[in-house]
Design a protein around this motif. Structure first.
Motif, PDB file in Angstrom:
ATOM      1  N   ALA A   1      30.495  43.927  38.129  1.00  9.99           N
ATOM      2  CA  ALA A   1      31.610  44.693  37.564  1.00  9.99           C
ATOM      3  C   ALA A   1      31.700  44.552  36.040  1.00  9.99           C
ATOM      4  O   ALA A   1      31.637  43.438  35.505  1.00  9.99           O
ATOM      5  CB  ALA A   1      32.919  44.228  38.194  1.00  9.99           C
TER       6      ALA A   1
ATOM      7  N   ARG B   1      33.405  44.216  32.413  1.00  8.48           N
ATOM      8  CA  ARG B   1      34.539  43.322  32.125  1.00  8.48           C
ATOM      9  C   ARG B   1      34.794  43.199  30.625  1.00  8.48           C
ATOM     10  O   ARG B   1      33.958  43.574  29.805  1.00  8.48           O
ATOM     11  CB  ARG B   1      34.272  41.944  32.720  1.00  8.48           C
ATOM     12  CG  ARG B   1      33.030  41.245  32.160  1.00  8.48           C
ATOM     13  CD  ARG B   1      32.518  40.188  33.123  1.00  8.48           C
ATOM     14  NE  ARG B   1      32.149  40.794  34.398  1.00  8.48           N
ATOM     15  CZ  ARG B   1      31.983  40.086  35.520  1.00  8.48           C
ATOM     16  NH1 ARG B   1      32.148  38.780  35.531  1.00  8.48           N
ATOM     17  NH2 ARG B   1      31.629  40.700  36.643  1.00  8.48           N
TER      18      ARG B   1
ATOM     19  N   TYR C   1      39.058  40.099  31.910  1.00  9.61           N
ATOM     20  CA  TYR C   1      39.561  41.221  32.699  1.00  9.61           C
ATOM     21  C   TYR C   1      38.363  41.918  33.352  1.00  9.61           C
ATOM     22  O   TYR C   1      37.498  42.449  32.658  1.00  9.61           O
ATOM     23  CB  TYR C   1      40.317  42.213  31.812  1.00  9.61           C
ATOM     24  CG  TYR C   1      41.511  41.627  31.095  1.00  9.61           C
ATOM     25  CD1 TYR C   1      42.655  41.251  31.799  1.00  9.61           C
ATOM     26  CD2 TYR C   1      41.496  41.452  29.708  1.00  9.61           C
ATOM     27  CE1 TYR C   1      43.759  40.715  31.137  1.00  9.61           C
ATOM     28  CE2 TYR C   1      42.597  40.922  29.045  1.00  9.61           C
ATOM     29  CZ  TYR C   1      43.720  40.559  29.765  1.00  9.61           C
ATOM     30  OH  TYR C   1      44.807  40.026  29.115  1.00  9.61           O
TER      31      TYR C   1
ATOM     32  N   LEU D   1      36.876  44.818  35.870  1.00  8.28           N
ATOM     33  CA  LEU D   1      37.236  46.104  36.472  1.00  8.28           C
ATOM     34  C   LEU D   1      37.181  46.028  37.993  1.00  8.28           C
ATOM     35  O   LEU D   1      36.208  45.514  38.558  1.00  8.28           O
ATOM     36  CB  LEU D   1      36.284  47.214  35.999  1.00  8.28           C
ATOM     37  CG  LEU D   1      36.669  47.918  34.684  1.00  8.28           C
ATOM     38  CD1 LEU D   1      36.489  46.991  33.492  1.00  8.28           C
ATOM     39  CD2 LEU D   1      35.865  49.202  34.502  1.00  8.28           C
ATOM     40  N   ASN D   2      38.242  46.523  38.631  1.00  8.19           N
ATOM     41  CA  ASN D   2      38.237  46.606  40.086  1.00  8.19           C
ATOM     42  C   ASN D   2      37.320  47.739  40.534  1.00  8.19           C
ATOM     43  O   ASN D   2      36.993  48.639  39.760  1.00  8.19           O
ATOM     44  CB  ASN D   2      39.654  46.810  40.631  1.00  8.19           C
ATOM     45  CG  ASN D   2      40.567  47.583  39.712  1.00  8.19           C
ATOM     46  OD1 ASN D   2      41.095  47.015  38.764  1.00  8.19           O
ATOM     47  ND2 ASN D   2      40.730  48.885  39.981  1.00  8.19           N
ATOM     48  N   GLU D   3      36.885  47.725  41.790  1.00  9.04           N
ATOM     49  CA  GLU D   3      35.822  48.610  42.268  1.00  9.04           C
ATOM     50  C   GLU D   3      36.139  50.092  42.109  1.00  9.04           C
ATOM     51  O   GLU D   3      35.227  50.896  41.897  1.00  9.04           O
ATOM     52  CB  GLU D   3      35.505  48.295  43.728  1.00  9.04           C
ATOM     53  CG  GLU D   3      34.792  46.967  43.910  1.00  9.04           C
ATOM     54  CD  GLU D   3      34.363  46.744  45.344  1.00  9.04           C
ATOM     55  OE1 GLU D   3      34.665  47.617  46.203  1.00  9.04           O
ATOM     56  OE2 GLU D   3      33.731  45.710  45.615  1.00  9.04           O
ATOM     57  N   ASP D   4      37.404  50.479  42.223  1.00  7.53           N
ATOM     58  CA  ASP D   4      37.736  51.901  42.114  1.00  7.53           C
ATOM     59  C   ASP D   4      37.876  52.373  40.659  1.00  7.53           C
ATOM     60  O   ASP D   4      38.214  53.527  40.414  1.00  7.53           O
ATOM     61  CB  ASP D   4      39.008  52.221  42.903  1.00  7.53           C
ATOM     62  CG  ASP D   4      40.201  51.368  42.484  1.00  7.53           C
ATOM     63  OD1 ASP D   4      40.009  50.421  41.678  1.00  7.53           O
ATOM     64  OD2 ASP D   4      41.322  51.629  42.956  1.00  7.53           O
ATOM     65  N   ALA D   5      37.612  51.483  39.703  1.00  9.12           N
ATOM     66  CA  ALA D   5      37.743  51.855  38.289  1.00  9.12           C
ATOM     67  C   ALA D   5      36.403  52.161  37.632  1.00  9.12           C
ATOM     68  O   ALA D   5      36.367  52.606  36.480  1.00  9.12           O
ATOM     69  CB  ALA D   5      38.449  50.744  37.519  1.00  9.12           C
TER      70      ALA D   5
ATOM     71  N   LYS E   1      46.953  43.217  35.206  1.00  8.21           N
ATOM     72  CA  LYS E   1      45.491  43.057  35.162  1.00  8.21           C
ATOM     73  C   LYS E   1      44.761  44.057  36.068  1.00  8.21           C
ATOM     74  O   LYS E   1      43.613  43.840  36.446  1.00  8.21           O
ATOM     75  CB  LYS E   1      45.090  41.622  35.517  1.00  8.21           C
ATOM     76  CG  LYS E   1      45.612  40.579  34.546  1.00  8.21           C
ATOM     77  CD  LYS E   1      45.088  39.191  34.879  1.00  8.21           C
ATOM     78  CE  LYS E   1      45.603  38.167  33.881  1.00  8.21           C
ATOM     79  NZ  LYS E   1      45.083  36.795  34.183  1.00  8.21           N
ATOM     80  N   LYS E   2      45.426  45.148  36.386  1.00  6.13           N
ATOM     81  CA  LYS E   2      44.821  46.180  37.229  1.00  6.13           C
ATOM     82  C   LYS E   2      44.296  47.324  36.380  1.00  6.13           C
ATOM     83  O   LYS E   2      44.950  47.779  35.451  1.00  6.13           O
ATOM     84  CB  LYS E   2      45.834  46.712  38.250  1.00  6.13           C
ATOM     85  CG  LYS E   2      45.264  47.808  39.165  1.00  6.13           C
ATOM     86  CD  LYS E   2      46.234  48.231  40.220  1.00  6.13           C
ATOM     87  CE  LYS E   2      45.705  49.420  41.029  1.00  6.13           C
ATOM     88  NZ  LYS E   2      44.390  49.168  41.653  1.00  6.13           N
TER      89      LYS E   2
ATOM     90  N   THR F   1      42.925  51.303  36.166  1.00  6.69           N
ATOM     91  CA  THR F   1      43.073  52.612  36.796  1.00  6.69           C
ATOM     92  C   THR F   1      42.116  53.588  36.133  1.00  6.69           C
ATOM     93  O   THR F   1      41.979  53.602  34.903  1.00  6.69           O
ATOM     94  CB  THR F   1      44.516  53.136  36.640  1.00  6.69           C
ATOM     95  OG1 THR F   1      45.429  52.173  37.164  1.00  6.69           O
ATOM     96  CG2 THR F   1      44.692  54.460  37.372  1.00  6.69           C
TER      97      THR F   1
END
Length: 358
Positions: free
Chosen positions: A135, A137, A152, A154-158, A195-196, A198
């Motif tokens: 990911a 970051r 930070y 990135l979450n998978e959907d970002a 920390k999310k 989008t």
């Protein structure tokens, strides 16, 4: 006759003085213009392709080198007395293509941004422009202690497998960080509190490349690069962005970027104007937006009234990539992307500065 001679001599003297005065007044603006357009080279790197630069509030200069090939000595450095020191240390910069992935090592740094006493290091985790290894970051270090303050991720959907998270801008008022993705077109937003991440405007026409090549002196640079340049207008609360392979500047209000519905966000996108094909972008405190004209070796700026002007042009500008502002100067990197071949060992890449527009 004697009086007539005196009159003739006086006329000649007066005409001569007037001519000198007029010549002097005519030459003064040219000299002033030359002085304001002088480019000052800060540092040069041989065989190391610099892309990013950022200057701290106290004038410390940081730079980064993407891992687009083997042999990158350091991903992030601080420029000290004309030399570069790995930041925060050698260990963080020691990863090489082919090594196993490590959490606390830079893999593919594309951008650095200093804000107050923190440096935000954007790691694409995508060496050689290939699919991300893990990911993307942002590592945040204290520039004084050199300690890691935040990471930070990135979450998978970002992000996508072919994402290349390119650049970032900090919005302290709204506790957000905005990013462009030049690999798979779109914008990414980090809520610093939660920390999310989008993702918005994914594969949208405003974030997508418009052309498949740029032209440099009748030579085609064939590449299709999506959303790349990004700049935050803090006075009007608007985010500006631009595809590298394209000629359209777009904006969207930071308020619109908080909307939950993607269609509502898309409806808030504003086409600003046609421009040259740029890379990075930045606003100064007077609301001027600086960006490059890559194809014509220029740095341009757009005034708040919408008019577009040339700040400087010439051979001293070779793909002005990233900008930073400090004490009335615009700092920029010459990354020479269109000139690069397989071997760059003899090429010089520079960091420079020039006075801001009046």
């Amino acid at each position: 006759m004697k009086n007539l001679s005196y009159i003739i001599i006086l006329f000649v003297l007066l005409f001569s003085c007037k001519e000198k005065t007029e010549n002097k007044s005519q030459s003064t603006p040219v000299i002033a213009q030359t002085e304001t357009q002088k480019i000052i080279q800060i540092v040069s790197f041989k065989g190391q392709q610099v892309t990013g630069v950022s200057v701290s509030n106290d004038g410390r200069i940081f730079a980064n080198f993407p891992r687009w090939r083997k042999g990158v000595k350091n991903s992030v450095v601080e420029i000290i007395n004309g030399t570069n020191a790995p930041f925060p240390n050698e260990e963080w910069n020691s990863w090489e293509i082919g090594d196993k992935i490590e959490v606390n090592k830079f893999i593919g740094v594309q951008s650095v941004v200093v804000y107050d006493n923190l440096i935000y290091v954007l790691d694409t985790r995508s060496p050689l422009f290939q699919e991300v290894l893990d990911a993307p970051r942002v590592f945040v270090f204290d520039i004084n202690t050199k300690e890691l303050e935040h990471t930070y991720i990135l979450n998978e959907d970002a992000y996508h497998a072919n994402s290349y998270i390119n650049d970032l801008r900090l919005d302290k008022k709204n506790n957000k960080i905005y990013f462009t993705d030049s690999g798979n077109s779109g914008l990414v937003i980090l809520d610093v509190k939660t920390k999310k991440f989008t993702r918005v405007l994914d594969n949208h026409s405003s974030t997508a490349a418009e052309v498949e090549f740029l032209t440099f002196e009748n030579k085609k640079w064939t590449n299709s690069v999506n959303s790349d340049g990004i700049a935050l207008d803090t006075k009007n609360h608007k985010l500006y962005y631009h595809a590298l392979s394209g000629y359209s500047l777009y904006s969207i209000s930071t308020k619109a970027l908080t909307l939950d519905n993607e269609k509502d966000i898309e409806n808030e996108v504003t086409f600003e104007t046609k421009t040259s094909a740029p890379d990075g972008m930045i606003f100064d405190e007077n609301g001027n937006l600086y960006y490059a004209d890559l194809e014509h070796n220029k740095i341009m700026y757009r005034k708040p009234d919408g008019s577009i002007h040339t700040l400087v042009e010439g051979d001293a500008i070779k793909w002005a990539d990233t900008f930073s502002i400090f004490q009335g100067y615009l700092y920029f990197t010459n990354s020479r992307i269109n000139e690069v071949t397989t071997d760059i060992s003899e090429m010089e890449f520079t960091i420079n500065k020039i006075g801001l527009a009046n």
